[in-house]
Design a protein around this motif. Sequence first.
Motif, PDB file in Angstrom:
ATOM      1  N   HIS A 123       0.851  -1.180   0.000  1.00  0.00           N
ATOM      2  CA  HIS A 123       0.000   0.000   0.000  1.00  0.00           C
ATOM      3  C   HIS A 123       0.890   1.233   0.000  1.00  0.00           C
ATOM      4  CE1 HIS A 123      -3.279   2.566   0.384  1.00  0.00           C
ATOM      5  NE2 HIS A 123      -3.310   2.703   1.684  1.00  0.00           N
ATOM      6  N   ASP A 129      -4.252   6.593   4.653  1.00  0.00           N
ATOM      7  CA  ASP A 129      -4.682   5.716   5.759  1.00  0.00           C
ATOM      8  C   ASP A 129      -4.843   6.518   7.043  1.00  0.00           C
ATOM      9  OD1 ASP A 129      -4.524   3.571   4.069  1.00  0.00           O
ATOM     10  OD2 ASP A 129      -2.673   2.769   4.913  1.00  0.00           O
ATOM     11  N   GLN A 258      -5.394  -3.606   5.021  1.00  0.00           N
ATOM     12  CA  GLN A 258      -4.724  -3.806   3.746  1.00  0.00           C
ATOM     13  C   GLN A 258      -5.068  -5.181   3.158  1.00  0.00           C
ATOM     14  OE1 GLN A 258      -0.507  -2.384   3.572  1.00  0.00           O
ATOM     15  NE2 GLN A 258      -0.711  -2.359   5.799  1.00  0.00           N
ATOM     16  N   SER A 288      -6.184  -0.244   0.570  1.00  0.00           N
ATOM     17  CA  SER A 288      -6.668  -0.429   1.936  1.00  0.00           C
ATOM     18  C   SER A 288      -8.098   0.080   2.023  1.00  0.00           C
ATOM     19  CB  SER A 288      -5.787   0.326   2.942  1.00  0.00           C
ATOM     20  OG  SER A 288      -5.970   1.724   2.807  1.00  0.00           O
TER      21      SER A 288
END
Length: 593
Positions: A123, A129, A258, A288
């Motif tokens: 990722h 995130d 993820q 994710s």
Amino acid sequence: MAPAPSADQAGETKSELYFVYVPKLVHPWYEDVKAGADRAIAEFAQRGITVRYDWDAPTAADVVQQTQRLEAAIAKNPDVLFVSCLDVAANKPLIEEAVGRGIPVIGFDTPCPGTPLTTFVGHETYIQDGADLAEVLAKALDYKGEIGILLGSPGAENHKQRVEGFKETIAKYPDIKIVAEEYDNDDVERAVNLTASMIQAHPNLQGIFAANASSPIGAGRAIVEAGKKGQVLLVGMDDMPEMVGFVRDGTALAMNVQAVPEIGYWTIVYGVAAANGQTTPIVHDTGSKVVDQTTVDTYKSTAGETKSELYFVYVPKLVHPWYEDVKAGADRAIAEFAQRGITVRYDWDAPTAADVVQQTQRLEAAIAKNPDVLFVSCLDVAANKPLIEEAVGRGIPVIGFDTPCPGTPLTTFVGHETYIQDGADLAEVLAKALDYKGEIGILLGSPGAENHKQRVEGFKETIAKYPDIKIVAEEYDNDDVERAVNLTASMIQAHPNLQGIFAANASSPIGAGRAIVEAGKKGQVLLVGMDDMPEMVGFVRDGTALAMNVQAVPEIGYWTIVYGVAAANGQTTPIVHDTGSKVVDQTTVDTYK
């Protein structure tokens, strides 16, 4: 971007390969990486390819330990080395050493910016995130209160990026105060103790963000032990079993999850490709998503269920011999999938000419067939975009190939993306041969084709550096050889001092070369152009053309099939797989393949 590999290299598949993985530390999170890798290895075994790997993990997130393991891995001279960067400054010289010894290095899990990785799988947008979880926490706190952060490991790029994204988002809400920040070093027990200390030192603490897979587990335990469940709200990374339980029972608000098995799967796929001289994407972002109590029991994907029969449709820009190598690459991949018991069929529906109306009709017909995947080479972005959007809206993944289609919801694009550089490279070759002065013309290709436009853009930008070179003619050849013959003949007649021509697609340099020979101007009007159609190869060999820019065309077809099968089965695919290019002139024309 590395030069495009030769077709000969890409066709020679080794039957036995040995890899080494060096992760950041011993951690249960990596078990899913290994599971994905083992799945890919089992698939290669069905094709008679044996892949072995060593997994050499430091016992803790310790730079010295990882350095020792990387040194040992390089000494084993594996076919490919995989590394999860713990500290970029420490890892960079070792990655450079491995690459210098001819060992491809593929990054996984954690990016390693500024290093010569072949590919990164994992990722990539870790900043997002942190930002996503910050929004979840801020909303739950009604945008006010005191919070703490468990920062992860000091050198881990993914931890740093998550914290960066979290802080940037929290900064939008001035009534939320970050009152504590601590490095947990990806250690559960350390995270337990740090969280307990935060709760004790800050009695008004209302939230915690945990930036890696270990820290939310430690934070959750400490919150429960302190009797603060529901009072100190927790958001954190990854779906370790204990964290899943915390989300389910309300100890944690949310986790950012993820596609971890995908990381392992694609490292093996790209490792085998790199070891065999094929192209690989620069980045394969496995993505994710935020999971909370409402989705915790349903978020798992079904990517492991592989369909045994698939039907695809390709719609290229036009009927053209250039695409025969695309089909050859696709057919090679299809034969490999057949060894695994997966049948792939495709229709190839090409307009007879580079005509927007014809391509539109073929795209409409392709969508009506409801294929598992649609492949399109964009002739005109404005015309293609609504059809691509329609296909995606019907649940059909659309993969671009050959020509980019910016601003459209493609699943993946496979082809040479840096077309601007192609034009720039050929401009330098032509300018040098002209001693940086003279009159030149351009065959522009098709008006809506993004790759043609980008090549011309790169060519013009470079030529603009040399004020004594004048562009005196520009014409659209529409990717048509005979039209290019006539346009070049007209340029030569209208501009008796013409000394050079740039041809921006696969057809136009053939037409230009023919016209130059017919006019008796070989060696007087210098030609540079795209692609290695057989006639253009002959022109470079005999001096009619100075140089050609050559793509790894079979690779385009090969990877469209690979990603098509993946997309049809719910797996991740890279946003872009740039298959590269290289300049070939008379000195390399007999050896570039």
